[in-house]
Scaffold this motif. Structure first.
Motif, PDB file in Angstrom:
ATOM      1  N   MET A  66     167.711 116.132 110.252  1.00 14.11           N
ATOM      2  CA  MET A  66     167.679 114.603 109.538  1.00 14.11           C
ATOM      3  C   MET A  66     166.313 114.351 109.801  1.00 14.11           C
ATOM      4  SD  MET A  66     168.715 112.480 113.030  1.00 14.11           S
ATOM      5  CE  MET A  66     168.279 110.850 111.958  1.00 14.11           C
ATOM      6  N   THR A  67     165.452 113.228 109.103  1.00 14.40           N
ATOM      7  CA  THR A  67     164.196 112.696 109.014  1.00 14.40           C
ATOM      8  C   THR A  67     163.873 112.216 110.320  1.00 14.40           C
ATOM      9  OG1 THR A  67     164.984 110.858 108.125  1.00 14.40           O
ATOM     10  CG2 THR A  67     164.297 112.336 106.538  1.00 14.40           C
ATOM     11  N   ARG A  68     162.615 112.127 110.721  1.00 18.26           N
ATOM     12  CA  ARG A  68     161.849 111.839 111.806  1.00 18.26           C
ATOM     13  C   ARG A  68     162.273 110.141 111.921  1.00 18.26           C
ATOM     14  NH1 ARG A  68     156.218 112.815 114.439  1.00 18.26           N
ATOM     15  NH2 ARG A  68     156.914 115.068 113.957  1.00 18.26           N
ATOM     16  N   PRO A  69     162.813 109.938 113.105  1.00 16.36           N
ATOM     17  CA  PRO A  69     163.201 108.656 113.238  1.00 16.36           C
ATOM     18  C   PRO A  69     162.035 107.524 113.619  1.00 16.36           C
ATOM     19  CG  PRO A  69     163.892 109.822 115.250  1.00 16.36           C
ATOM     20  CD  PRO A  69     163.241 110.815 114.203  1.00 16.36           C
ATOM     21  N   ARG A  70     161.386 107.215 112.638  1.00 15.29           N
ATOM     22  CA  ARG A  70     159.896 106.486 112.928  1.00 15.29           C
ATOM     23  C   ARG A  70     160.320 105.213 113.457  1.00 15.29           C
ATOM     24  NH1 ARG A  70     156.860 108.357 107.239  1.00 15.29           N
ATOM     25  NH2 ARG A  70     156.599 110.502 108.008  1.00 15.29           N
ATOM     26  N   ARG A  71     161.371 104.533 112.878  1.00 17.98           N
ATOM     27  CA  ARG A  71     161.520 103.087 113.507  1.00 17.98           C
ATOM     28  C   ARG A  71     161.776 103.251 115.089  1.00 17.98           C
ATOM     29  NH1 ARG A  71     166.297 100.774 110.099  1.00 17.98           N
ATOM     30  NH2 ARG A  71     165.937  98.923 111.847  1.00 17.98           N
ATOM     31  N   VAL A  72     162.605 104.230 115.565  1.00 15.60           N
ATOM     32  CA  VAL A  72     162.933 104.418 116.874  1.00 15.60           C
ATOM     33  C   VAL A  72     161.512 104.532 117.698  1.00 15.60           C
ATOM     34  CG1 VAL A  72     164.101 106.072 118.500  1.00 15.60           C
ATOM     35  CG2 VAL A  72     165.233 105.348 116.616  1.00 15.60           C
ATOM     36  N   ALA A  73     160.734 105.511 117.026  1.00 13.87           N
ATOM     37  CA  ALA A  73     159.371 105.892 117.670  1.00 13.87           C
ATOM     38  C   ALA A  73     158.684 104.545 117.782  1.00 13.87           C
ATOM     39  CB  ALA A  73     158.569 106.748 117.135  1.00 13.87           C
ATOM     40  N   ALA A  74     158.492 103.845 116.869  1.00 13.09           N
ATOM     41  CA  ALA A  74     157.889 102.627 116.882  1.00 13.09           C
ATOM     42  C   ALA A  74     158.287 101.543 117.756  1.00 13.09           C
ATOM     43  CB  ALA A  74     157.518 102.121 115.427  1.00 13.09           C
ATOM     44  N   LEU A  75     159.659 101.286 117.890  1.00 18.94           N
ATOM     45  CA  LEU A  75     160.214 100.384 118.961  1.00 18.94           C
ATOM     46  C   LEU A  75     159.615 101.096 120.194  1.00 18.94           C
ATOM     47  CD1 LEU A  75     162.059  98.242 119.721  1.00 18.94           C
ATOM     48  CD2 LEU A  75     164.006  99.792 119.498  1.00 18.94           C
ATOM     49  N   ALA A  76     159.941 102.398 120.180  1.00 21.53           N
ATOM     50  CA  ALA A  76     159.615 102.932 121.682  1.00 21.53           C
ATOM     51  C   ALA A  76     158.496 102.481 122.146  1.00 21.53           C
ATOM     52  CB  ALA A  76     159.957 104.407 121.757  1.00 21.53           C
ATOM     53  N   ALA A  77     157.388 102.669 121.588  1.00 26.74           N
ATOM     54  CA  ALA A  77     156.033 102.703 121.762  1.00 26.74           C
ATOM     55  C   ALA A  77     155.603 101.092 122.338  1.00 26.74           C
ATOM     56  CB  ALA A  77     155.219 103.110 120.727  1.00 26.74           C
ATOM     57  N   GLY A  78     156.439 100.219 121.334  1.00 26.49           N
ATOM     58  CA  GLY A  78     156.190  98.760 121.855  1.00 26.49           C
ATOM     59  C   GLY A  78     156.883  98.555 123.008  1.00 26.49           C
ATOM     60  N   LEU A  79     157.960  99.074 123.366  1.00 23.16           N
ATOM     61  CA  LEU A  79     158.751  98.773 124.637  1.00 23.16           C
ATOM     62  C   LEU A  79     158.001  99.344 125.919  1.00 23.16           C
ATOM     63  CD1 LEU A  79     162.548  99.301 123.505  1.00 23.16           C
ATOM     64  CD2 LEU A  79     161.409  97.125 124.290  1.00 23.16           C
ATOM     65  N   TYR A 112     169.987 110.536 120.054  1.00 30.34           N
ATOM     66  CA  TYR A 112     169.333 111.073 121.052  1.00 30.34           C
ATOM     67  C   TYR A 112     168.242 110.543 121.399  1.00 30.34           C
ATOM     68  CZ  TYR A 112     166.649 114.625 123.340  1.00 30.34           C
ATOM     69  OH  TYR A 112     165.581 115.312 124.025  1.00 30.34           O
ATOM     70  N   VAL A 113     167.202 110.437 120.442  1.00 33.09           N
ATOM     71  CA  VAL A 113     165.844 109.554 120.681  1.00 33.09           C
ATOM     72  C   VAL A 113     165.949 108.219 121.177  1.00 33.09           C
ATOM     73  CG1 VAL A 113     163.662 109.038 119.703  1.00 33.09           C
ATOM     74  CG2 VAL A 113     164.841 111.062 118.891  1.00 33.09           C
ATOM     75  N   ALA A 114     167.084 107.606 120.799  1.00 29.66           N
ATOM     76  CA  ALA A 114     167.207 106.270 121.361  1.00 29.66           C
ATOM     77  C   ALA A 114     167.729 106.276 122.775  1.00 29.66           C
ATOM     78  CB  ALA A 114     168.247 105.396 120.531  1.00 29.66           C
ATOM     79  N   HIS A 115     168.485 107.139 123.218  1.00 32.02           N
ATOM     80  CA  HIS A 115     168.849 107.330 124.675  1.00 32.02           C
ATOM     81  C   HIS A 115     167.625 107.568 125.475  1.00 32.02           C
ATOM     82  CE1 HIS A 115     173.070 106.380 124.202  1.00 32.02           C
ATOM     83  NE2 HIS A 115     173.393 107.462 123.274  1.00 32.02           N
ATOM     84  N   VAL A 116     166.884 108.588 124.896  1.00 32.22           N
ATOM     85  CA  VAL A 116     165.665 108.826 125.619  1.00 32.22           C
ATOM     86  C   VAL A 116     164.692 107.728 125.802  1.00 32.22           C
ATOM     87  CG1 VAL A 116     163.216 110.328 125.486  1.00 32.22           C
ATOM     88  CG2 VAL A 116     165.661 111.282 124.975  1.00 32.22           C
ATOM     89  N   GLU A 153     158.026 114.483 123.057  1.00 32.88           N
ATOM     90  CA  GLU A 153     158.805 115.923 123.031  1.00 32.88           C
ATOM     91  C   GLU A 153     160.038 115.659 122.494  1.00 32.88           C
ATOM     92  OE1 GLU A 153     159.967 119.794 124.263  1.00 32.88           O
ATOM     93  OE2 GLU A 153     157.941 118.797 124.077  1.00 32.88           O
ATOM     94  N   ALA A 154     160.783 114.626 122.803  1.00 33.84           N
ATOM     95  CA  ALA A 154     162.123 114.340 122.133  1.00 33.84           C
ATOM     96  C   ALA A 154     161.835 114.402 120.494  1.00 33.84           C
ATOM     97  CB  ALA A 154     162.790 113.035 122.471  1.00 33.84           C
ATOM     98  N   LEU A 155     160.942 113.939 119.917  1.00 36.11           N
ATOM     99  CA  LEU A 155     161.100 114.027 118.232  1.00 36.11           C
ATOM    100  C   LEU A 155     160.631 115.379 117.979  1.00 36.11           C
ATOM    101  CD1 LEU A 155     158.594 110.774 117.802  1.00 36.11           C
ATOM    102  CD2 LEU A 155     161.190 111.227 117.092  1.00 36.11           C
ATOM    103  N   ARG A 156     159.980 116.009 118.766  1.00 33.17           N
ATOM    104  CA  ARG A 156     159.398 117.634 118.451  1.00 33.17           C
ATOM    105  C   ARG A 156     160.573 118.698 118.704  1.00 33.17           C
ATOM    106  NH1 ARG A 156     154.824 117.190 121.098  1.00 33.17           N
ATOM    107  NH2 ARG A 156     155.625 117.776 123.145  1.00 33.17           N
ATOM    108  N   SER A 157     161.416 118.540 119.744  1.00 27.91           N
ATOM    109  CA  SER A 157     162.074 119.563 120.153  1.00 27.91           C
ATOM    110  C   SER A 157     163.597 119.172 120.532  1.00 27.91           C
ATOM    111  CB  SER A 157     161.419 120.311 121.239  1.00 27.91           C
ATOM    112  OG  SER A 157     161.274 119.483 122.346  1.00 27.91           O
ATOM    113  N   GLY A 158     164.042 117.972 120.360  1.00 27.51           N
ATOM    114  CA  GLY A 158     165.196 117.578 120.671  1.00 27.51           C
ATOM    115  C   GLY A 158     166.366 118.168 119.796  1.00 27.51           C
ATOM    116  N   PRO A 159     167.562 117.856 119.777  1.00 30.21           N
ATOM    117  CA  PRO A 159     168.731 118.333 119.164  1.00 30.21           C
ATOM    118  C   PRO A 159     168.381 117.984 117.626  1.00 30.21           C
ATOM    119  CG  PRO A 159     169.456 116.340 120.349  1.00 30.21           C
ATOM    120  CD  PRO A 159     168.214 116.669 120.844  1.00 30.21           C
TER     121      PRO A 159
END
Length: 460
Positions: free
Chosen positions: A1-14, A425-429, A453-459
């Motif tokens: 699937m495509t990289r979950p950029r919205r999840v990554a952006a939210l994570a960085a802010g949190l 998966y990324v959201a749980h991380v 790492e989750a974005l790079r090598s997760g499921p």
């Protein structure tokens, strides 16, 4: 699937928003040292020429450089590595705290990694009792990313005979005059406690040559791992009550910790490997203990870091045949980084670290595990709480295998069952890491690395 950029952006802010929650402070008051014996002042000589292999400034020491000089690019992070000789006269102590020698001449070395410029320095000096279990000095608690990120200085002290003897053989030119045995009279490291304390004093209150150059340390902490933690335990429990303090706080990692209640705060951080009984000391206003689920006494990160040095300085990195695939990948160093930051606040502001849940044991005394074999309880980093592999602190086999833990990746069917979508998966991380930041067990920068790492090598 495509990289979950919205999840990554939210994570960085949190992740960034949680930093303020860790900065509560209160004043701290020093206690009197009474009539305890003062620590003698050692002489510091250096920096020793020859800082890296091939350094043209080395002159007559051109064929040498510090043993286990870090292979990391410190200059890119605004750091330098330098080595010094430390010499003086030390008292000797046995493990029961009996003084067995006085005024014995010694000479050893300090290896220093510090910011090149004072403006980058945090004011914190981490003084590590170098571990010698493998037969040579090991900078077990050096972590390039977290220490350079914090702006701390790290100083490794060669306090024990085994490490110094190996240095003498490795480079007679550079280290041939070193001796921590009083010419062979004290071969069970009786002088090591006073040597370590004198090293700390040379950093906390320098006269003449300072190991930190133009930097001035505000807070000096003693740290030690495994066997070194055991030596520091003897020092804290048996020797320190008789001598004036040098270090303002202590971190005992993957090893024993003092039983005495002293003025200086004590922080013990253990991997799953090191927790062998449900009987534990209680946390107090001077003692804190953390246990990290899934982490190993000597895990993957340390093995990867040390391999280039072992190949360069020892001829090869060791290869082990263990009962199960070795080297847990739970990043224990993320937790120790958080622990150091808490210890600094504890010393400087009187703010004790947060408590942490212990690992869970079954009624029969074995560690409780879930259906996938992961330990229950303890500090649960995202590598355990959102697993893609079985990481444990247990193993068996030759040599040091018992210390390495295990790492066994889940198969695709298991990953598909656990994480139907990559975004999930990324959201749980991210959610796990944010909880650990709020709890104080993880720093935001390390959570960001977990996310990458989750974005790079997760499921998939």
């Amino acid at each position: 699937m495509t990289r979950p950029r919205r999840v990554a952006a939210l994570a960085a802010g949190l992740v960034t928003s949680m930093v303020a929650a860790l900065l509560v402070s209160a004043p701290v008051h020093a206690s009197a040292t009474g009539d305890r014996e003062p620590i003698a002042r050692a002489a510091v000589h250096g920096p020793i020429p020859g800082t890296v292999p091939g350094d043209p400034r080395a002159e007559r020491l051109a064929d040498t450089y510090p043993f286990f000089s870090t292979p990391d690019d410190l200059a890119a992070k605004g750091y330098v590595e330098e080595e010094f000789y430390l010499s003086g006269r030390a008292d000797g102590w046995d493990t029961a705290g009996n003084q067995v020698a006085t005024d014995v001449a010694y000479e050893t070395r300090l290896i220093v990694r510090r910011p090149a410029e004072p403006r980058r320095f945090s004011g914190v000096a981490l003084v590590e009792w170098q571990n010698v279990t493998a037969g040579y000095d090991l900078d077990a608690l050096w972590n390039t990313e977290s220490i350079t990120r914090s702006g701390d200085a790290w100083i490794g002290v060669s306090a024990q005979r085994v490490g110094v003897d190996q240095l003498r053989g490795w480079s007679p030119t550079r280290y041939g005059r070193l001796d921590v045995t009083g010419g062979g009279r004290y071969v069970t490291d009786e002088l090591s406690y006073d040597i370590f304390a004198q090293a700390g004093k040379a950093i906390a209150d320098p006269r003449g040559v300072s190991p930190l150059g133009r930097l001035r340390a505000r807070t000096v902490l003693a740290i030690g791992a495994s066997q070194s933690a055991s030596r520091m335990t003897v020092y804290y429990d048996r020797v320190l009550p008789q001598v004036q303090p040098v270090f303002e706080g202590y971190s005992f990692v993957v090893g024993s910790a003092p039983s005495r209640v002293g003025d200086e705060p004590v922080f013990q951080v253990l991997s799953e490997t090191d927790v062998r009984t449900p009987v534990r000391p209680a946390d107090t206003d001077r003692f804190r203990r953390w246990e990290v689920a899934g982490a190993a006494h000597s895990g993957y990160n340390g093995q990867v870091y040390r391999a280039p040095m072992q190949e360069r300085d020892l001829g090869a990195a060791p290869v082990y045949t263990c009962a199960r695939p070795p080297f847990s990948r739970v990043p224990m160093h993320h937790v120790t980084a958080a622990a150091y930051a808490h210890l600094v606040r504890w010393v400087e502001r009187g703010t004790p670290p947060p408590t942490a849940p212990p690992l869970v044991f079954n009624p029969d005394g074995t560690k409780a595990r879930d259906a996938r074999g992961l330990a229950r309880g303890g500090i649960r980093l995202s590598q355990v709480a959102v697993p893609t592999a079985l990481n444990t602190g247990d193993n068996a086999g030759e040599s040091f295998c018992v210390l390495f833990g295990t790492y066994q990746p889940f198969d695709e069917a298991t990953l598909d069952d656990l994480y139907p979508t990559r975004a999930g998966y990324v959201a749980h991380v991210v959610a796990t890491d944010v909880r650990n930041i709020v709890a104080g067990y993880l720093q935001p920068a390390d959570a960001a690395e977990n996310l990458r790492e989750a974005l790079r090598s997760g499921p998939a």
